[in-house]
Design an enzyme around this catalytic site. Structure first.
Site, mmCIF file in Angstrom:
data_model
loop_
_atom_site.group_PDB
_atom_site.id
_atom_site.type_symbol
_atom_site.label_atom_id
_atom_site.label_comp_id
_atom_site.label_asym_id
_atom_site.label_seq_id
_atom_site.Cartn_x
_atom_site.Cartn_y
_atom_site.Cartn_z
ATOM 1 C CB ILE A 186 -4.517 0.599 -2.365
ATOM 2 C CG1 ILE A 186 -4.238 2.036 -2.975
ATOM 3 C CG2 ILE A 186 -3.805 -0.643 -2.892
ATOM 4 C CD1 ILE A 186 -2.554 2.351 -2.450
ATOM 5 N N GLY A 289 -10.733 3.760 2.711
ATOM 6 C CA GLY A 289 -10.754 5.282 2.480
ATOM 7 C C GLY A 289 -12.048 5.653 2.322
ATOM 8 C CB CYS A 458 10.683 9.121 -14.942
ATOM 9 S SG CYS A 458 11.032 7.417 -14.427
#
Length: 485
Positions: A186, A289, A458
């Site tokens: 990733i 990916g 948040c």
């Protein structure tokens, strides 16, 4: 509160033993995730469906359960139902009329019934009786069997009537952990996030391997993506996040490798390292990916050269996907904003990168590479439980003050996404609040009045802490983390 869980169709065509195993795993996954929200949740296996029940009927709890179920692999759809007993056909009509009758004004409608058990009437007879009664006794625009304004769905099981009040689309795919684990390489960009999601959806537990080329800020950004994917789509299972400090490898490549081969050699070094990490974790496949032709290192020839560096299986779910399709999917799963603001670190830049690397030439170049450098970074790789990202951030953020009070010259900065901000407005009385989504902080925080101190907010607190670390890394010191009492 009750939900009927419909299985992903490919589960239903499996052999009896495989189907039982998959449904049992899905049952456990649902229980694990939902009981974190609501301890009263129970999950019952009814062979062709799962029944989820909760004793907490509050709208807030309902919204949370719907959100979690809609993001869980293995579920094709789920029905929100009201369960009531019935005595006869007319009783079914009366109970249906009490719920749906007042909603028929100025609408066309039809009634659809699914029935299980022995009864004195058929499903079609129920549809006709209930539909005819509603049409006669309530003002409407009449019955329309094709494309009505309102479709009334009823499910009957033995002596129970289920009035379907809402139908929600599921994620599809196989239940998490019914397929083998994979290790996803990733980077935080569009491609790796979508590739990871696709394997989660397919039922694999996805661990994450990150090759750090850009220091703390880069790692913080990628951890945000990995944590988001795990918490939204796969939190029923523990996974690992591995960070490999790859700057020394990049330096060695820049010094020793021919310019045109740098990109291919870098990918081969990453595959070597990832394979070693996967082997230690007992994982037999890597996920990337990559897409054919997207960049110079992703031609068929170069991918073949890259693959020859390891015996570990390399899976590329996006191999023939168009970039715009990948971006659209990233938007749909919620990773687009992360990818758009992810720092770019092009540590290996070739002026004329080859699109058709010769394997023998690559080997000759790698013979000049000091593999002790690669061994050292593999040894230095840090492996953590992804759930510890929040705790690790808590420890790192100690130098950034956390507060629940607003002092003079301080402003709360709501960094949630626009959807979250709209769904749950945050406007505490007597406090100044500015909404600036987290993915705009890197480009717009500097435009704010820097004479003020900003308290990042948040809902869960993880994102605000990660962003505080990122801004600190960028040299901003007028930052705190806001936490509600």
């Amino acid at each position: 509160m009750k939900f009927i869980i419909k299985l992903f169709p490919e589960i239903t065509i499996k052999s009896k033993s495989v189907r039982q195993r998959m449904v049992k795993i899905l049952q456990g996954n649902i229980r694990n995730v939902l009981q974190k929200v609501d301890e009263t949740v129970t999950v019952r296996n009814d062979w062709d469906k799962l029944m989820v029940s909760s004793k907490n009927d509050s709208p807030e709890n309902r919204d949370k359960l719907v959100e979690r179920l809609s993001c869980m692999p293995g579920i094709q759809a789920f029905l929100e139902v009201t369960q009531v007993p019935f005595t006869d056909l007319h009783d079914i009509y009366e109970q249906t009329a009490a719920v749906y009758g007042p909603t028929l004004a100025n609408k066309t409608f039809c009634v659809r019934v699914k029935r299980k058990g022995k009864h004195e009437f058929t499903s079609i007879e129920i549809e006709r009786y209930v539909g005819g009664g509603l049409n006669q006794n309530f003002p409407s625009n009449g019955v329309r069997l094709s494309h009505p304004d309102l479709q009334i769905n009823l499910q009957i099981e033995n002596e129970l009537l289920y009035l379907v009040t809402a139908i929600h689309k599921g994620l599809g795919g196989y239940p998490l952990s019914t397929q083998e684990d994979v290790l996803s390489l990733i980077s935080g960009g569009f491609d790796s996030g979508v590739a990871s999601y696709l394997f989660i959806k397919r039922g694999s537990r996805v661990h994450y391997c990150f090759f750090n080329l850009g220091g703390a800020a880069h790692e913080i950004g990628v951890k945000q993506v990995a944590y988001y994917l795990w918490s939204k789509y796969s939190q029923s299972h523990k996974v690992k996040f591995v960070s490999v400090p790859f700057e020394p490898v990049v330096g060695e490549i820049l010094e020793k490798i021919d310019n045109g081969l740098m990109g291919v050699v870098l990918k081969r070094m990453m595959m070597r390292a990832a394979s070693r990490v996967a082997e230690r974790m007992g994982v037999e496949a890597l996920v990337t990916g990559e897409s054919v032709g997207q960049v110079s290192s992703q031609t068929v020839t170069n991918l073949s050269v890259i693959d020859r560096v390891t015996d570990t299986l390399i899976l590329r779910p996006l191999i023939v996907s168009d970039k715009q399709d990948i971006i659209d999917q990233a938007r749909a799963i919620g990773t687009q904003e992360f990818a758009e603001t992810m720092p770019e670190y092009c540590g290996v830049i070739s002026n004329k990168p080859t699109v058709k690397a010769r394997y023998e030439e690559v080997l000759a170049n790698e013979a000049k590479f000091n593999f002790d450098v690669l061994e050292n970074v593999i040894t230095s790789a840090k492996v953590i439980d992804i759930r510890e990202i929040a705790n690790e951030t808590e420890a790192q953020v100690q130098e950034v003050e956390t507060t629940s009070a607003l002092a003079e010259n301080e402003v709360i900065l709501d960094i949630r996404s626009p959807d979250e901000h709209e769904d749950k407005p945050f406007n505490p009385e007597g406090m100044t609040v500015i909404h600036l989504p987290f993915y705009k902080l890197s480009t717009q925080f500097g435009d704010l009045d820097q004479s003020k101190t900003y308290l990042l907010y948040c809902e869960r607190g993880v994102m605000s802490k990660l962003q505080a670390l990122y801004l600190k890394e960028q040299g901003f010191n007028n930052i705190k983390v806001y936490r509600q009492n």
